[in-house]
Design a protein around this motif. Sequence first.
Motif, PDB file in Angstrom:
ATOM      1  N   ILE A 122       0.946  -1.115   0.243  1.00 22.52           N
ATOM      2  CA  ILE A 122      -0.126  -0.016   0.122  1.00 22.52           C
ATOM      3  C   ILE A 122       0.928   1.325  -0.084  1.00 22.52           C
ATOM      4  O   ILE A 122       0.620   2.087  -0.697  1.00 22.52           O
ATOM      5  CB  ILE A 122      -0.960   0.022   0.958  1.00 22.52           C
ATOM      6  CG1 ILE A 122      -1.661  -1.260   1.095  1.00 22.52           C
ATOM      7  CG2 ILE A 122      -1.762   1.231   1.331  1.00 22.52           C
ATOM      8  CD1 ILE A 122      -2.888  -1.468   2.206  1.00 22.52           C
ATOM      9  N   ARG A 123       1.690   1.457   0.849  1.00 22.76           N
ATOM     10  CA  ARG A 123       2.823   2.426   0.719  1.00 22.76           C
ATOM     11  C   ARG A 123       3.681   2.606  -0.464  1.00 22.76           C
ATOM     12  O   ARG A 123       3.794   3.570  -0.736  1.00 22.76           O
ATOM     13  CB  ARG A 123       3.629   2.455   2.225  1.00 22.76           C
ATOM     14  CG  ARG A 123       4.819   3.479   2.247  1.00 22.76           C
ATOM     15  CD  ARG A 123       4.103   4.516   2.665  1.00 22.76           C
ATOM     16  NE  ARG A 123       3.239   4.457   3.915  1.00 22.76           N
ATOM     17  CZ  ARG A 123       2.144   5.573   4.235  1.00 22.76           C
ATOM     18  NH1 ARG A 123       1.868   6.291   3.296  1.00 22.76           N
ATOM     19  NH2 ARG A 123       1.457   5.301   5.322  1.00 22.76           N
ATOM     20  N   GLN A 124       4.002   1.380  -0.934  1.00 19.71           N
ATOM     21  CA  GLN A 124       4.708   1.472  -2.126  1.00 19.71           C
ATOM     22  C   GLN A 124       4.285   2.243  -3.440  1.00 19.71           C
ATOM     23  O   GLN A 124       4.811   2.563  -4.313  1.00 19.71           O
ATOM     24  CB  GLN A 124       5.428   0.205  -2.531  1.00 19.71           C
ATOM     25  CG  GLN A 124       6.260  -0.368  -1.725  1.00 19.71           C
ATOM     26  CD  GLN A 124       6.670  -1.863  -1.933  1.00 19.71           C
ATOM     27  OE1 GLN A 124       5.887  -2.633  -2.462  1.00 19.71           O
ATOM     28  NE2 GLN A 124       7.988  -2.211  -1.944  1.00 19.71           N
ATOM     29  N   PHE A 125       2.818   2.071  -3.696  1.00 20.51           N
ATOM     30  CA  PHE A 125       2.213   2.723  -4.488  1.00 20.51           C
ATOM     31  C   PHE A 125       2.449   4.247  -4.955  1.00 20.51           C
ATOM     32  O   PHE A 125       2.494   4.422  -5.827  1.00 20.51           O
ATOM     33  CB  PHE A 125       0.500   2.537  -4.249  1.00 20.51           C
ATOM     34  CG  PHE A 125      -0.273   3.065  -5.539  1.00 20.51           C
ATOM     35  CD1 PHE A 125      -0.365   1.846  -6.514  1.00 20.51           C
ATOM     36  CD2 PHE A 125      -0.795   4.189  -5.558  1.00 20.51           C
ATOM     37  CE1 PHE A 125      -1.113   2.287  -7.734  1.00 20.51           C
ATOM     38  CE2 PHE A 125      -1.737   4.502  -6.626  1.00 20.51           C
ATOM     39  CZ  PHE A 125      -1.686   3.410  -7.788  1.00 20.51           C
ATOM     40  N   GLY A 126       2.849   4.894  -3.845  1.00 21.08           N
ATOM     41  CA  GLY A 126       3.052   6.433  -3.706  1.00 21.08           C
ATOM     42  C   GLY A 126       4.595   6.509  -4.624  1.00 21.08           C
ATOM     43  O   GLY A 126       4.890   7.705  -5.067  1.00 21.08           O
ATOM     44  N   ALA A 127       5.285   5.336  -4.681  1.00 21.93           N
ATOM     45  CA  ALA A 127       6.221   5.373  -5.511  1.00 21.93           C
ATOM     46  C   ALA A 127       6.651   4.811  -6.649  1.00 21.93           C
ATOM     47  O   ALA A 127       7.729   4.235  -7.181  1.00 21.93           O
ATOM     48  CB  ALA A 127       7.494   4.790  -4.622  1.00 21.93           C
ATOM     49  N   LEU A 128       5.514   4.846  -7.297  1.00 20.13           N
ATOM     50  CA  LEU A 128       5.392   4.218  -8.775  1.00 20.13           C
ATOM     51  C   LEU A 128       6.511   4.731  -9.756  1.00 20.13           C
ATOM     52  O   LEU A 128       6.485   4.215 -10.693  1.00 20.13           O
ATOM     53  CB  LEU A 128       3.981   4.416  -9.374  1.00 20.13           C
ATOM     54  CG  LEU A 128       3.024   3.072  -9.044  1.00 20.13           C
ATOM     55  CD1 LEU A 128       1.559   3.369  -9.716  1.00 20.13           C
ATOM     56  CD2 LEU A 128       3.550   1.876  -9.383  1.00 20.13           C
ATOM     57  N   ILE A 129       6.978   6.015  -9.508  1.00 22.17           N
ATOM     58  CA  ILE A 129       7.883   6.378 -10.137  1.00 22.17           C
ATOM     59  C   ILE A 129       9.148   5.426 -10.648  1.00 22.17           C
ATOM     60  O   ILE A 129       9.444   5.734 -11.812  1.00 22.17           O
ATOM     61  CB  ILE A 129       8.525   7.687  -9.701  1.00 22.17           C
ATOM     62  CG1 ILE A 129       9.121   8.502 -10.830  1.00 22.17           C
ATOM     63  CG2 ILE A 129       9.137   7.581  -8.250  1.00 22.17           C
ATOM     64  CD1 ILE A 129       9.731   9.942 -10.415  1.00 22.17           C
ATOM     65  N   PHE A 130       9.433   4.795  -9.640  1.00 21.97           N
ATOM     66  CA  PHE A 130      10.455   3.800  -9.783  1.00 21.97           C
ATOM     67  C   PHE A 130      10.159   2.753 -10.724  1.00 21.97           C
ATOM     68  O   PHE A 130      10.921   2.333 -11.622  1.00 21.97           O
ATOM     69  CB  PHE A 130      10.939   3.171  -8.587  1.00 21.97           C
ATOM     70  CG  PHE A 130      11.583   4.047  -7.641  1.00 21.97           C
ATOM     71  CD1 PHE A 130      12.606   5.017  -7.879  1.00 21.97           C
ATOM     72  CD2 PHE A 130      10.993   4.150  -6.288  1.00 21.97           C
ATOM     73  CE1 PHE A 130      13.318   6.048  -7.186  1.00 21.97           C
ATOM     74  CE2 PHE A 130      11.576   5.218  -5.535  1.00 21.97           C
ATOM     75  CZ  PHE A 130      12.639   6.001  -5.701  1.00 21.97           C
TER      76      PHE A 130
END
Length: 603
Positions: free
Chosen positions: A400-408
């Motif tokens: 859930i938290r990782q979704f905010g880092a989709l830029i990677f």
Amino acid sequence: MIKQILSKNSKLIYKILNISFMLALFGFFLFFVLNANRGFDITDESYSILWAKQPENVSSWINPFGFITKYIWLFSGENIGFFRIFSVVILFLTGLVFAISLDYFWSKKHHQASNNSLKIIPIAALTVTSLIYFHRWQLFISYNLLTLVSCLLVISGLFLGYGQNKNRIFIMITGGVIVGFGVFIAFLSKPTTSILLAIIVLAWITFYHQNSKKNYFIGAAGMTALIPFLMFIYLKLGGIGEFYTNFSNGIHLIELAQTGHDLRSLILKIYISYRPLILTPAYYFFHAPVFILLLALLFSQSSKEYYKKNREKIVIFLTFFFLLSIVFSMKESHLNNNKELLTFFTFSTISLFLSVLTFSRLDKVNKDQIVNIDAYKIVVLSLFALLFAYAFGTRTLMSIRQFGALIFIFAIWIYSFKILLMRYEQKKYIIVMLSLLMFIMTAKLIETAYIKPNRLISNIALQDIDVEFHGVNGVLKVDKTTAKYVNDLKDIAFRFGWKEQNLLIDLTGATPGALVILNAKIVGSPWLVGGYPGSANYIKAYIKQSGENPFDSWILTAPYGKRSVPVSVLSDDDYNFEEKYQLVGSFRTGHRNELQFLWKPKN
């Protein structure tokens, strides 16, 4: 016919596309700026604001990010709207630096001619995906935002330092400075992330161990991380002993609260987060054509001539398959389920990675390899690791938290497409299609956040009633229910003698926003969190560490709240709460629809 038109007018078409994408990028930024003063989150945002306003009043901590955000708060003129704009500016600029450094690394390591007109669109698209972080409309500078910024800075510094082919000392030092600064920010924001970032940096140094100028990079990174850290310890805290006391007490308090930050809980969260990636058959079936094609290519006995003749067709087929997978992922049901969407993207990215490796292997067998595959591998593995590092240590599920880092994830896609399409003449138009899909997905996610903002009871457009907070400059626009809560709280408090910077202990366990509204002085922590098995012991310990007398403090309670904390935490001894405090009024929150009571000390 179409190919001829594109070829004949390519410069004009691409110039128009460049301008369009740049205007769209500016449009995203302007959209956030125009809505920066709308809404007010009485939970996470309030916690971040209190940290920025009063870091010196926090008695113990494990991530003292407020000592960074305090300067941003002051620079914003103590205005919440401007503070939010800075969150967008910081992330936007860091995303831009990341996108440019990735392009720099790609150009240098794969010996691509520098053509700025062809770089603008993918750089703009990758930059805009950094704004996916705001997919829940959490428009404030939190420790999670700073953690993402630190991850972007560290990988950008690595791309810059190790992307060059001539090993210029100045560029190595500059890359090291960026990496060191990123690690320093990560340590103050989320120490668990800083550990993983250090491991990633060491992996790059080891991978490029033959680099003759690596010592300049290592020295610059070490000094840039160490000097601000020592200044923080000795100028802000008074010495290493004080730092150790605050940090160790912070760990002890987290253990008391039983929030799930212990090693066993973190491992369990990792398993729960990634289990769908392994156990969801739909992902395997969706990508079956890719796996079948790759296996057929690997085990076929085709002649070199046949492979060379059909390579481009197969690559184009795979490319459009992956583009269609993004289109498929943009269903409303997927956009509203961040965990499912991230899982789908992770699986697709692994498939894309395997596709690139397969073609690289076949090119090598056919003595036709032109790609620096080792550079590609370390970039992709590092970007995957950063997705993990960013979320490691979070209380919520990592997926859930990782979704905010989709830029990677999108960075891997851009890099992989450039590798796959390196020999294809019209590859720039496929990159345009990928970039356009990235813009569309970001726009749809931001639109969803605008309509259903996290922890606000109505969409951003309906946040239209002006309110003012004490100790904060400027005006915010909120919904009717929140406006009534704010005004009732202020009216009742000041009618009974409230003065700004009075002590206020929030025993609701969930609404530090009251302290922001009244400009109260915190007792021990910006958010005395309730709802965990050990919350009562945790809050009691925080109050003791603060050195403040709780019976001199105003108290906010919510007896029927889901995260409410008992008033017994105020003292080790039995006492009659109503003999110590006078009830001055009650009011109802918007978020959680919670009835709260404000109490004034009788002494």
